[in-house]
Design a protein around this motif. Structure first.
Motif, PDB file in Angstrom:
ATOM      1  N   LEU A 132       0.981  -1.213   0.028  1.00  0.00           N
ATOM      2  CA  LEU A 132      -0.070   0.031   0.059  1.00  0.00           C
ATOM      3  C   LEU A 132       0.986   1.144   0.134  1.00  0.00           C
ATOM      4  CD1 LEU A 132      -2.869   0.930   0.143  1.00  0.00           C
ATOM      5  CD2 LEU A 132      -2.950   0.762   2.300  1.00  0.00           C
ATOM      6  N   TYR A 134       1.353   5.749  -0.193  1.00  0.00           N
ATOM      7  CA  TYR A 134       0.669   6.623  -0.279  1.00  0.00           C
ATOM      8  C   TYR A 134       1.466   7.923  -0.924  1.00  0.00           C
ATOM      9  CZ  TYR A 134       4.389   7.408   2.990  1.00  0.00           C
ATOM     10  OH  TYR A 134       5.868   7.685   3.232  1.00  0.00           O
ATOM     11  N   PHE A 151      -1.556  -1.321  -4.207  1.00  0.00           N
ATOM     12  CA  PHE A 151      -2.756  -0.297  -4.129  1.00  0.00           C
ATOM     13  C   PHE A 151      -2.079   0.841  -3.672  1.00  0.00           C
ATOM     14  CE2 PHE A 151      -4.735  -4.734  -3.366  1.00  0.00           C
ATOM     15  CZ  PHE A 151      -6.054  -4.371  -4.143  1.00  0.00           C
ATOM     16  N   ARG A 152      -2.521   1.854  -3.961  1.00  0.00           N
ATOM     17  CA  ARG A 152      -2.214   3.481  -3.495  1.00  0.00           C
ATOM     18  C   ARG A 152      -3.052   4.370  -3.178  1.00  0.00           C
ATOM     19  NH1 ARG A 152       0.900   5.107  -9.055  1.00  0.00           N
ATOM     20  NH2 ARG A 152      -0.734   4.255 -10.663  1.00  0.00           N
ATOM     21  N   THR A 153      -3.007   4.979  -2.168  1.00  0.00           N
ATOM     22  CA  THR A 153      -3.887   6.215  -1.788  1.00  0.00           C
ATOM     23  C   THR A 153      -3.392   7.395  -2.525  1.00  0.00           C
ATOM     24  OG1 THR A 153      -2.540   6.748  -0.011  1.00  0.00           O
ATOM     25  CG2 THR A 153      -4.604   5.010   0.521  1.00  0.00           C
ATOM     26  N   ALA A 340      -3.899   5.655   4.222  1.00  0.00           N
ATOM     27  CA  ALA A 340      -3.391   4.482   3.984  1.00  0.00           C
ATOM     28  C   ALA A 340      -3.413   3.591   5.194  1.00  0.00           C
ATOM     29  CB  ALA A 340      -1.988   4.562   3.408  1.00  0.00           C
ATOM     30  N   LEU A 344      -5.517   0.093   5.547  1.00  0.00           N
ATOM     31  CA  LEU A 344      -4.646  -1.066   6.047  1.00  0.00           C
ATOM     32  C   LEU A 344      -5.530  -1.749   7.042  1.00  0.00           C
ATOM     33  CD1 LEU A 344      -1.020  -1.586   6.338  1.00  0.00           C
ATOM     34  CD2 LEU A 344      -2.272  -1.981   8.345  1.00  0.00           C
ATOM     35  N   VAL A 379      -8.600  -5.311   0.669  1.00  0.00           N
ATOM     36  CA  VAL A 379      -8.089  -3.939   0.448  1.00  0.00           C
ATOM     37  C   VAL A 379      -8.966  -3.457  -0.850  1.00  0.00           C
ATOM     38  CG1 VAL A 379      -6.082  -2.809  -0.173  1.00  0.00           C
ATOM     39  CG2 VAL A 379      -5.948  -4.490   1.415  1.00  0.00           C
TER      40      VAL A 379
END
Length: 863
Positions: A132, A134, A151-153, A340, A344, A379
């Motif tokens: 993950l 950010y 995944f990325r915020t 983020a 999680l 997620v």
């Protein structure tokens, strides 16, 4: 408990956080720990990277809030193990291995900037770990095949491209230039932006650099770049901005787009950074630039899942750092780091509730695909309201968010609007400013096509002269018709002169078409071919009528003057000449013109073509405008052949006319009484035409005003002089000599010649011809009688000498002399008869010789 950390002493902050964690662990031994790993760029010198100095405090704030929240991960406690990667991929790979091979087992990995996230996310699937991020915005990270668990915020950098294109369309910019660094994140973003722009019909040019942007900025100057999208980290952005100032790529004519996650005062160079520009210069170059960035801080007054609003989070984070947020790296991305951690934690909650009873989250191992797959699905399906806005992920793991548009105005960023990519809706507040208070600058130097037309004043002046010429032609025609009974007009071939008048009128009328299109006088482009052929055809036919009528006169006069029979020529010069002889010459020339014109129209018609010249910088308009001179030409595929054919035929006619006019300059004819003036007109027309033709065709064809002025001057001058030389002397004669004193008014009834009917006129012409023929015969007989008398006198003298009749000869001579002195003896016939009688009594031999000659003369006399 909050920790106040000095960003200049991050080791102390890490130590403090570690101590806090140990204290919390000792006070809550009953909580199960869930371990996560973090690789962040957090040193003071890394302010140019997303996920910098301010993000670690935001992550710790989220851990504290989650651990204290009984509704999230009840009975569990999140523990962070992190390293400072300095945004170096190699160092990040080493740190990732240390995290994985040192206990405890990490359930998930957090990453910061794009280069580090690329390395971590590409390797993490080997250990069945979800990553993950950010702070990673690289579009390359959206590749699910390459990064299956990422995944990325932080939204992808490609999310800004639709917003940029929307602004391009709003401000009507159809040409942009991309200036990029060679990092993968920027290469991918530039490639995606270029593809989307081309799909919208926007022209894109790209320039890249590595390290020093000087050459790339110089290339922008050469390309006349106006709308420039910069894709690079903040340290490179400052170098680019300094070079832009040095090369003048700022101000009224230029608009820059920079990345929005820079600090608010990013353009001010730090003291330890070698930038050869002052702070004032950088501020001047940065004024009115645009930034686009996904919304990272929610402005909603309703609290997020953590119980805080976006502004409350920002205020709390500001209290945790003791530096100016505008100068703190990663401060804009801090809400993304906070959310983020919450994403999680919510994914852990979802996974624990979905696992079988015999499987627990804390028992995860790197080869456990069941928990890994469930964690991935949780997620992926996570949705919540965070301090950065609504948090959700696409199938490719990207954050879906709105984009914020800002502009630097007087040293501060002003929000101009928001763009929702999913709904394609732009919320604009109309606060944009540009230099000089004007609207948005053009995307390139505006090239205005300037058709080179004849100037209005010149066209009007020529038009007035054409009207005067037409009045002169009408006046000449009326003069010819009204004074046809006067000998000065009747004996100048008035029908031929009428053809001259028509030709002069056509030549002058062709100038009206030749000046089109003129300034303020347009002409339909679809009819341009008709215009081309019309003005050439009218000028050719007008020239043939005008010059051909004069050529016919000198041609016929020269033929009569060069006749070997001078006696016949002497008679012919006073004989009326039929008008058909002149018409035949003119008709032959006219047929040649018609054949050439029709062949040109049928086989190779003229069409409109543009001749473009170098750009010109007008002094009376904005410096963003350049003029492109365009000359509209009548052109055909083989135009040189047709022009050569026409010029060859006309030049030959002009030269031959000069020769004939010169040869017949001293010959006068009664019924072509203006031949001398016609010759003078031919001199003028031939010389002016021979000079004008090559100049107009070869030298000044591309200069509209000069070409038109030169042609108009020649045509009008030839027309005026031809009409003047042919008609003005006749007008002066009619004005000065009364009708009663005209040399043809002595006979009774000839003053009524103009009123005769056609049949009477024909009979009159026949009688006139018969009278002339009789005069000619009388003149010839008188000449023969005179010759015979001379021969007889010579014979008489010879006979007297031979016979020795001196006395008789003397008497005879005395008698003849007395007879010659007698004024009543003047008839040649009487003298000859007397001489014949006197010489009768001669010798036989002599008489026979003389009789032979005298009989010849007598026979001539009897005729």
């Amino acid at each position: 408990m909050s920790v106040v950390a000095n960003v200049t002493s991050w080791p102390l902050l890490v130590l403090a956080l570690s101590l806090c964690s140990r204290v919390a662990a000792s006070s809550a031994k009953h909580l199960t720990e869930l371990h996560i790993g973090g690789i962040f760029p957090m040193e003071a010198g890394s302010g140019g990277w997303p996920g910098g100095q301010a993000c670690l405090p935001a992550v710790q704030m989220a851990l504290d809030d989650i651990n204290q929240n009984e509704e999230v991960l009840a009975g569990y406690r999140l523990v962070l193990h992190h390293y400072n990667s300095k945004c170096q991929p190699g160092l990040a790979a080493q740190q990732m291995y240390e995290l994985l091979y040192k206990k405890p087992v990490k359930l998930m990995l957090l990453a910061g900037c794009s280069p580090v996230t690329t390395v971590v996310a590409e390797a993490a699937p080997v250990w069945n770990l979800v990553v993950l991020s950010y702070g990673a915005s690289s579009p390359a990270l959206s590749n699910r095949y390459r990064f299956p668990t990422l995944f990325r915020t932080h939204p992808s950098a490609n999310m800004q491209n639709p917003t940029r294109i929307k602004l391009f369309e709003k401000f009507r910019w159809r040409r942009i230039t991309i200036l990029q660094s060679v990092e993968e994140v920027f290469v991918s973003t530039a490639r995606d932006l270029e593809e989307q722009c081309r799909d919208r019909g926007i022209r894109v040019e790209r320039q890249s650099f590595y390290g020093d942007p000087t050459d790339a900025v110089k290339a922008l100057v050469r390309q006349d770049a106006r709308i420039i999208v910069g894709l690079f980290y903040v340290t490179e952005a400052r170098r680019v901005l300094c070079q832009a100032y040095k090369h003048g790529l700022y101000g009224r004519k230029y608009v820059w787009f920079f990345i929005g996650w820079y600090a608010d005062t990013w353009y001010i160079p730090p003291k330890d950074e070698m930038i050869n520009c002052t702070e004032k210069q950088m501020e001047e170059a940065a004024e009115y630039h645009f930034t686009t960035e996904s919304i990272m801080l929610s402005r909603d007054k309703n609290p997020a899942i953590s119980g805080m609003t976006g502004l409350q989070f920002q205020s709390r984070l500001t209290d945790m750092i003791d530096t100016d947020p505008a100068n703190t790296g990663g401060f804009p991305e801090a809400p993304l780091a906070y959310d983020a951690v919450w994403a999680l934690a919510l994914a852990f909650n979802c996974t624990m509730s979905a696992l079988p009873e015999n499987s627990r989250l804390e028992e995860f191992a790197y080869n456990d695909t069941v928990i890994a797959n469930q964690l991935f699905e949780c997620v992926k399906n996570t949705q919540f309201k965070g301090v950065s806005g609504q948090v959700m992920f696409s199938d490719s793991g990207d954050r879906i968010a709105r984009t914020q548009i800002e502009q630097m105005q007087n040293g501060k960023y002003v929000v101009l609007g928001y763009y929702d990519t999913t709904s394609q809706r732009l919320d604009w507040v109309d606060k944009e400013l540009f230099f000089g208070g004007k609207g948005p600058p053009p995307d390139a130097t505006i090239i205005k096509e300037s058709v080179l037309t004849v100037s209005r004043h010149l066209y009007i002046g020529v038009f007035v002269l054409v009207v005067i010429c037409l009045f002169m032609a009408v006046a000449a025609f009326a003069f010819n018709a009204y004074y046809l009974g006067r000998s000065i007009v009747r004996e100048s071939q008035p029908q031929c002169n009428n053809v001259l008048v028509v030709g002069c009128a056509l030549c002058s009328l062709s100038l009206v078409l030749m000046g089109l299109p003129a300034e303020g006088v347009t002409f339909p482009r679809q009819s341009f071919s008709l215009l081309c052929h019309s003005r050439i055809s009218i000028l050719m036919i007008g020239f043939t009528f005008a010059y051909g009528s004069m050529f016919a006169k000198v041609w016929i006069v020269h033929r009569m003057g060069a006749n070997e029979n001078h006696e016949l020529a002497a008679y012919q010069k006073d004989e009326p000449i039929a008008a058909c002889k002149f018409y035949i010459v003119i008709a032959c020339l006219f047929v040649v013109d018609v054949v050439i014109i029709l062949a040109w129209i049928i086989f190779d018609p003229l069409r409109r073509e543009e001749q473009r010249f170098h750009l010109q910088d007008p002094s009376d308009v904005d410096d963003d405008v350049m003029l492109l001179p365009i000359l509209e030409l009548c052109q055909s595929k083989h135009q040189e052949v047709w022009i050569g054919l026409i010029l060859g035929e006309k030049c030959l006619l002009l030269v031959f006319g000069l020769f004939l006019a010169y040869e017949s300059r001293k010959f006068k004819m009664k019924f072509v009484n203006d031949s001398r003036f016609v010759g003078m007109a031919i001199y003028n027309v031939a010389i002016l035409s021979l000079v004008t033709g090559p100049i107009v065709t070869l030298i000044i064809r591309s200069q509209a005003d000069a070409n038109f002025a030169f042609v108009s001057f020649t045509v009008l001058l030839c027309t005026y002089m031809s009409l003047g030389l042919v008609f003005v002397p006749k007008m002066l004669h009619v004005y000065r000599v009364p009708y009663v004193k005209d040399d043809n008014t002595a006979t009774v009834g000839q003053h009524l010649l103009a009123t005769l009917t056609p049949s009477e006129q024909k009979r009159y012409d026949q009688l006139l011809a018969e009278n002339t023929d009789l005069k000619r015969q009388i003149d010839l007989k008188e000449r023969k009688i005179s010759e015979c008398r001379q021969q007889l006198e010579k014979r008489l003298k010879d006979v007297n000498l031979m016979n020795g009749f001196g006395e008789f000869a003397n008497n005879n001579n005395s008698s003849r002399i007395s007879e010659d002195d007698n004024p009543t003896y003047s008839s040649p016939t009487t003298l000859t008869t007397t001489a014949l009688i006197e010489v009768q009594p001669t010798e036989t031999g002599q008489e026979s010789d003389f009789d032979e000659d005298s009989s010849s003369c007598s026979s001539e006399i009897l005729l």
